[in-house]
Motif scaffolding. Structure first.
Motif, PDB file in Angstrom:
ATOM      1  N   THR A 172      43.933  80.089  13.464  1.00 50.19           N
ATOM      2  CA  THR A 172      43.052  79.258  12.257  1.00 50.19           C
ATOM      3  C   THR A 172      44.246  78.718  11.286  1.00 50.19           C
ATOM      4  O   THR A 172      45.055  79.516  10.724  1.00 50.19           O
ATOM      5  CB  THR A 172      42.127  80.261  11.623  1.00 50.19           C
TER       6      THR A 172
ATOM      7  N   HIS B  73      47.694  84.302  12.465  1.00 50.05           N
ATOM      8  CA  HIS B  73      47.403  85.413  13.315  1.00 50.05           C
ATOM      9  C   HIS B  73      46.600  84.731  14.473  1.00 50.05           C
ATOM     10  O   HIS B  73      45.739  83.754  14.338  1.00 50.05           O
ATOM     11  CB  HIS B  73      46.758  86.658  12.701  1.00 50.05           C
TER      12      HIS B  73
ATOM     13  N   PHE C 223      39.881  77.218   7.508  1.00 51.63           N
ATOM     14  CA  PHE C 223      38.573  77.358   7.700  1.00 51.63           C
ATOM     15  C   PHE C 223      37.666  76.483   6.956  1.00 51.63           C
ATOM     16  O   PHE C 223      37.841  76.586   5.823  1.00 51.63           O
ATOM     17  CB  PHE C 223      37.995  78.803   7.610  1.00 51.63           C
TER      18      PHE C 223
ATOM     19  N   HIS D  25      43.199  81.682  19.117  1.00 51.97           N
ATOM     20  CA  HIS D  25      43.805  80.295  18.575  1.00 51.97           C
ATOM     21  C   HIS D  25      44.258  81.134  17.090  1.00 51.97           C
ATOM     22  O   HIS D  25      44.265  82.131  16.901  1.00 51.97           O
ATOM     23  CB  HIS D  25      42.561  79.608  18.061  1.00 51.97           C
TER      24      HIS D  25
ATOM     25  N   SER E 180      43.490  86.359  16.525  1.00 52.31           N
ATOM     26  CA  SER E 180      42.553  87.480  16.456  1.00 52.31           C
ATOM     27  C   SER E 180      42.192  87.953  18.120  1.00 52.31           C
ATOM     28  O   SER E 180      41.918  87.072  19.004  1.00 52.31           O
ATOM     29  CB  SER E 180      41.394  87.389  16.062  1.00 52.31           C
TER      30      SER E 180
ATOM     31  N   ARG F 284      37.706  91.599  17.611  1.00 51.56           N
ATOM     32  CA  ARG F 284      36.847  91.773  16.319  1.00 51.56           C
ATOM     33  C   ARG F 284      36.092  93.280  16.344  1.00 51.56           C
ATOM     34  O   ARG F 284      35.925  93.918  17.452  1.00 51.56           O
ATOM     35  CB  ARG F 284      35.753  90.643  16.256  1.00 51.56           C
TER      36      ARG F 284
ATOM     37  N   PHE G  22      36.657  74.315  11.980  1.00 52.00           N
ATOM     38  CA  PHE G  22      37.972  74.773  11.474  1.00 52.00           C
ATOM     39  C   PHE G  22      38.907  74.272  12.089  1.00 52.00           C
ATOM     40  O   PHE G  22      38.709  73.609  13.396  1.00 52.00           O
ATOM     41  CB  PHE G  22      38.052  76.242  11.701  1.00 52.00           C
TER      42      PHE G  22
HETATM   43  P1  2AM Z   1      40.162  84.672  12.268  1.00 48.89           P
HETATM   44  O1  2AM Z   1      41.025  83.437  12.018  1.00 48.89           O
HETATM   45  O2  2AM Z   1      40.665  86.032  11.725  1.00 48.89           O
HETATM   46  O3  2AM Z   1      40.100  84.903  13.781  1.00 48.89           O
HETATM   47  C1  2AM Z   1      36.384  80.520  13.538  1.00 48.89           C
HETATM   48  O4  2AM Z   1      35.345  81.304  12.907  1.00 48.89           O
HETATM   49  C2  2AM Z   1      37.696  80.875  12.969  1.00 48.89           C
HETATM   50  O5  2AM Z   1      37.848  80.977  11.685  1.00 48.89           O
HETATM   51  C3  2AM Z   1      37.897  82.402  13.464  1.00 48.89           C
HETATM   52  O6  2AM Z   1      39.306  82.380  13.934  1.00 48.89           O
HETATM   53  C4  2AM Z   1      37.952  83.361  12.179  1.00 48.89           C
HETATM   54  O7  2AM Z   1      38.880  84.247  11.591  1.00 48.89           O
HETATM   55  C5  2AM Z   1      38.381  82.350  11.076  1.00 48.89           C
HETATM   56  N1  2AM Z   1      37.219  82.475  10.046  1.00 48.89           N
HETATM   57  C6  2AM Z   1      35.887  82.712  10.118  1.00 48.89           C
HETATM   58  N2  2AM Z   1      35.165  82.998   8.790  1.00 48.89           N
HETATM   59  C7  2AM Z   1      36.377  82.724   7.948  1.00 48.89           C
HETATM   60  C8  2AM Z   1      36.460  82.868   6.545  1.00 48.89           C
HETATM   61  N3  2AM Z   1      35.293  83.056   5.881  1.00 48.89           N
HETATM   62  N4  2AM Z   1      37.875  82.376   5.971  1.00 48.89           N
HETATM   63  C9  2AM Z   1      38.839  82.168   6.756  1.00 48.89           C
HETATM   64  N5  2AM Z   1      38.753  82.241   8.126  1.00 48.89           N
HETATM   65  C10 2AM Z   1      37.577  82.606   8.731  1.00 48.89           C
END
Ligand code: 2AM
Length: 180
Positions: free
Chosen positions: A45, A125, A48, A43, A127, A130, A8
Motif C-alpha cells: 500500500t 510492507h 490508503f 501488494h 501483508s 491478518r 487505495f
Molecule cells: P496493509 O497495507 O497493512 O495490508 C487495502 O485495505 C489496503 O489498505 C490493505 O493493504 C491495508 O493494510 C491498507 N489499509 C487498510 N486500512 C488502512 C488504514 N486505516 N490506514 C492505512 N492503511 C490501511
C-alpha cells in the motif's frame, strides 16, 4: 448520490513473485498463524484513501496521472509481526528513496482531498497474514526477493461472499531516472 468505494494506491507484486512468496509462507509459518492473504492480493500500500466518492476518486486519478516518479527496485529482506493489527509482513530494511517519495506525494494528495492519513510513519510492507494476534515465530530471513517497481496502481477493495478482492482500476508507469 453516487456510492462510495474503498480505494487505495499500491504497488502490485508480479505473479511469479506472488507464487514464490506463497510457497515460502506455507513452508515457513505454522498453519494457525492467522488469515493468509490470497496470492492475488499481495501488494504494498502506498496511500490508503478509505471510502470515497466518485468525485474525489476522479480528482485523485487526475493528480496521480501528473505525478512524475521514477522506477526503483527494492529488496524484500525484512519480516515482522504487528500484534496490535494482527499483521505479519515482509518489507525492506532500507526502503528506496523513490518509493518513499512516491508514497509521500500520494499521501499528501490524498490528505488534500480529504482522505484521512495515518499519523504513523509510512512503513512499506506486504501483508502476509491478518488476524495474527498471538505470538508468531518469525523465520530468520526472507529469500531476499527483489521487487522491480515500474508502475503504481489505484485499487478498489470489495468484500464479496466472505472474500476480499482488490480490483485494479488504473495503472500509471514509473519513469526511467534518465527521463526525469
Ligand atoms: P496493509 O497495507 O497493512 O495490508 C487495502 O485495505 C489496503 O489498505 C490493505 O493493504 C491495508 O493494510 C491498507 N489499509 C487498510 N486500512 C488502512 C488504514 N486505516 N490506514 C492505512 N492503511 C490501511
Amino acid at each position: 448520490m453516487s456510492a462510495e468505494r474503498r480505494l487505495f494506491f499500491a504497488l502490485s507484486l508480479p505473479a511469479k513473485l506472488q507464487k514464490q512468496v506463497i510457497k515460502w509462507r506455507a513452508e515457513c509459518f505454522p498453519q494457525d498463524t492467522g488469515r493468509p492473504v490470497a496470492a492475488a492480493n499481495l501488494h504494498i500500500t502506498l496511500a490508503f484513501l478509505g471510502e470515497i466518492s466518485e468525485l474525489k476518486a476522479e480528482a485523485l486519478i487526475r493528480v496521480a496521472g501528473r505525478i512524475q516518479a521514477q522506477k526503483f527496485s527494492m529488496h524484500l529482506d525484512d519480516i515482522g509481526h504487528w500484534p496490535g493489527s494482527g499483521v505479519v509482513w515482509i518489507g525492506a530494511k532500507r526502503a528506496p528513496n523513490a518509493l518513499l517519495q512516491l508514497a509521500s506525494v500520494l499521501r499528501s494528495h490524498a490528505a488534500r482531498n480529504g482522505c484521512h492519513q495515518s499519523a504513523l510513519p509510512f512503513h512499506p510492507h506486504v501483508s502476509l497474514y491478518r488476524s495474527a494476534t498471538r505470538p508468531v515465530a518469525i523465520p530468520p530471513a526472507t529469500p531476499q526477493w527483489l521487487l522491480e517497481a515500474d508502475a503504481f496502481s489505484l485499487y478498489e477493495s470489495t468484500y464479496e461472499r466472505g472474500r476480499t478482492r482488490y480490483r485494479c482500476l488504473r495503472t500509471w508507469p514509473l519513469a526511467d531516472a534518465s527521463a526525469l
